[in-house]
Write a protein that holds these residues in place. Sequence first.
Motif, mmCIF file in Angstrom:
data_model
loop_
_atom_site.group_PDB
_atom_site.id
_atom_site.type_symbol
_atom_site.label_atom_id
_atom_site.label_comp_id
_atom_site.label_asym_id
_atom_site.label_seq_id
_atom_site.Cartn_x
_atom_site.Cartn_y
_atom_site.Cartn_z
ATOM 1 N N VAL A 226 0.869 -1.332 -0.001
ATOM 2 C CA VAL A 226 -0.109 0.056 -0.108
ATOM 3 C C VAL A 226 0.870 1.226 -0.121
ATOM 4 N N HIS A 227 0.390 2.195 -0.717
ATOM 5 C CA HIS A 227 1.198 3.413 -0.543
ATOM 6 C C HIS A 227 0.574 4.371 0.561
ATOM 7 N N PRO A 228 1.582 5.110 1.191
ATOM 8 C CA PRO A 228 1.032 6.152 2.389
ATOM 9 C C PRO A 228 -0.098 7.002 1.825
ATOM 10 N N GLN A 229 -0.039 7.519 0.693
ATOM 11 C CA GLN A 229 -0.995 8.513 0.304
ATOM 12 C C GLN A 229 -2.325 7.700 0.324
ATOM 13 N N GLU A 230 -2.455 6.714 0.017
ATOM 14 C CA GLU A 230 -3.813 5.999 0.033
ATOM 15 C C GLU A 230 -4.512 6.034 1.409
ATOM 16 N N ILE A 231 -3.597 5.836 2.374
ATOM 17 C CA ILE A 231 -4.217 5.898 3.823
ATOM 18 C C ILE A 231 -4.491 7.429 4.199
ATOM 19 N N ALA A 232 -3.474 8.265 3.682
ATOM 20 C CA ALA A 232 -3.842 9.673 4.052
ATOM 21 C C ALA A 232 -5.116 10.125 3.312
ATOM 22 N N ASP A 233 -5.238 9.829 2.082
ATOM 23 C CA ASP A 233 -6.958 10.190 1.375
ATOM 24 C C ASP A 233 -7.744 9.691 2.150
ATOM 25 N N MET A 234 -7.716 8.608 2.910
ATOM 26 C CA MET A 234 -9.147 8.134 3.571
ATOM 27 C C MET A 234 -9.234 8.992 4.864
ATOM 28 N N VAL A 235 -7.876 9.289 5.488
ATOM 29 C CA VAL A 235 -7.916 9.970 6.620
ATOM 30 C C VAL A 235 -8.789 11.361 6.442
ATOM 31 N N ALA A 236 -8.281 11.917 5.357
ATOM 32 C CA ALA A 236 -8.963 13.405 5.029
ATOM 33 C C ALA A 236 -10.401 13.209 4.724
ATOM 34 N N LEU A 237 -11.078 12.155 4.362
ATOM 35 C CA LEU A 237 -12.244 11.967 3.957
ATOM 36 C C LEU A 237 -12.827 11.657 5.402
ATOM 37 N N LEU A 238 -12.407 10.834 6.272
ATOM 38 C CA LEU A 238 -12.997 10.507 7.675
ATOM 39 C C LEU A 238 -13.196 11.884 8.457
ATOM 40 N N ALA A 239 -11.842 12.509 8.352
ATOM 41 C CA ALA A 239 -11.763 13.919 8.949
ATOM 42 C C ALA A 239 -12.846 14.961 8.640
ATOM 43 N N SER A 240 -13.192 14.775 7.534
ATOM 44 C CA SER A 240 -14.284 15.681 6.678
ATOM 45 C C SER A 240 -15.752 15.886 7.303
ATOM 46 N N PRO A 241 -16.180 16.710 7.509
ATOM 47 C CA PRO A 241 -17.740 16.884 7.527
ATOM 48 C C PRO A 241 -18.537 16.136 6.738
ATOM 49 N N ARG A 242 -18.026 15.890 5.538
ATOM 50 C CA ARG A 242 -18.663 15.040 4.438
ATOM 51 C C ARG A 242 -18.951 13.815 5.135
ATOM 52 N N SER A 243 -18.145 13.341 6.044
ATOM 53 C CA SER A 243 -18.395 11.951 6.784
ATOM 54 C C SER A 243 -19.371 12.155 7.852
ATOM 55 N N ALA A 244 -20.335 12.729 8.154
ATOM 56 C CA ALA A 244 -20.533 13.318 9.646
ATOM 57 C C ALA A 244 -21.468 12.276 9.952
ATOM 58 N N SER A 245 -21.958 11.376 9.348
ATOM 59 C CA SER A 245 -22.592 9.944 9.680
ATOM 60 C C SER A 245 -21.822 8.741 9.792
ATOM 61 N N THR A 246 -20.659 8.828 9.578
ATOM 62 C CA THR A 246 -19.752 7.851 9.793
ATOM 63 C C THR A 246 -18.808 7.705 10.967
ATOM 64 N N THR A 247 -19.241 6.770 11.861
ATOM 65 C CA THR A 247 -18.352 6.772 13.101
ATOM 66 C C THR A 247 -18.552 5.448 13.827
ATOM 67 N N GLY A 248 -17.614 4.905 14.608
ATOM 68 C CA GLY A 248 -17.591 3.522 14.903
ATOM 69 C C GLY A 248 -17.138 2.519 13.935
ATOM 70 N N ALA A 249 -16.706 3.177 12.883
ATOM 71 C CA ALA A 249 -16.564 2.203 11.548
ATOM 72 C C ALA A 249 -14.954 2.015 11.485
ATOM 73 N N GLU A 250 -14.805 0.747 10.720
ATOM 74 C CA GLU A 250 -13.225 0.433 10.619
ATOM 75 C C GLU A 250 -13.109 0.169 9.250
ATOM 76 N N PHE A 251 -12.120 0.866 8.481
ATOM 77 C CA PHE A 251 -11.686 0.560 6.782
ATOM 78 C C PHE A 251 -10.605 -0.032 6.815
ATOM 79 N N ALA A 252 -10.617 -0.899 6.103
ATOM 80 C CA ALA A 252 -9.313 -1.829 5.756
ATOM 81 C C ALA A 252 -8.961 -1.396 4.393
ATOM 82 N N ILE A 253 -7.677 -0.685 4.386
ATOM 83 C CA ILE A 253 -6.939 -0.217 3.099
ATOM 84 C C ILE A 253 -5.575 -0.998 3.173
ATOM 85 N N ASP A 254 -5.658 -2.212 2.479
ATOM 86 C CA ASP A 254 -4.625 -3.271 2.661
ATOM 87 C C ASP A 254 -4.518 -4.145 1.455
#
Length: 261
Positions: A226-254
């Motif tokens: 996996v490339h580090p940027q692929e993880i960073a992109d998901m972090v940015a999305l989860l940090a965003s208010p656009r993910s306002a209904s996403t909580t308690g979830a786990e995402f495998a980027i593997d």
Amino acid sequence: MDLELSGRVAVVTGASKGIGLAVARTLADEGAYVVAASRTPVDAKATHVAVDLMDPQAPARVIARAVEEYGGVDILVNNAGGPPPGVTLPRVGFMTPGDADWQAMFEFNLFSAVRMIRAAVPVMIERGGGSIVNISSGSARQPGAMNVDYGAAKAALNHVGKAVSEEFGAQGIRVNTISPGPVLTHWWTKEGGAAEVIGGMAGASKEDIVARVAPDMMKLVTGRLVHPQEIADMVALLASPRSASTTGAEFAIDGGFLKEL
């Protein structure tokens, strides 16, 4: 797509290299004010706080610095983890790590994140909420004889993320977990790193381990780390208010490492 991160305050641990550096740069590029916690300087647009997260007092100092500089914290990325300072992984066999090894592994991979969350939550509540992203590992859900102490610490981190998301969700705090597979970072490629250790076991060069042996050994369907940027992109999305209904979830980027339903 505007992730609406401009002007938000993000704390990123383990931000000097690998996934953490990619996260710090990505959040800064999206307009966030980044407070980067690491032992060594950070090559990113960020306020650097030089700390060793093996120190139980360090997390509170990091959050205090963010409040001092920017007035609060909106995003916490618990990225620091992996081998504790001075430790080389992989380690093979349950009997290999002793009590001190287990304690150091949990101190770095679990307790540092627990302390960061404990320090950040009251500050986030004052601002009406926030987003916490914990960087775990596929090893948390794929037990084996290699790095058993590391996998156990990450499994505990997964539990903490779920528990905190449940307790503080009504107060506007979202907590999500990313579980990377093997990521092409300094941990693999440095002198004496994982690629050389595995290469010594497999009788292969470091380059061959990274390009072929490790992806085959871990049955990665993508055929690459996996490339580090692929993880960073998901972090940015989860940090965003656009993910306002996403909580308690786990995402495998593997790269397809985890096979279970």
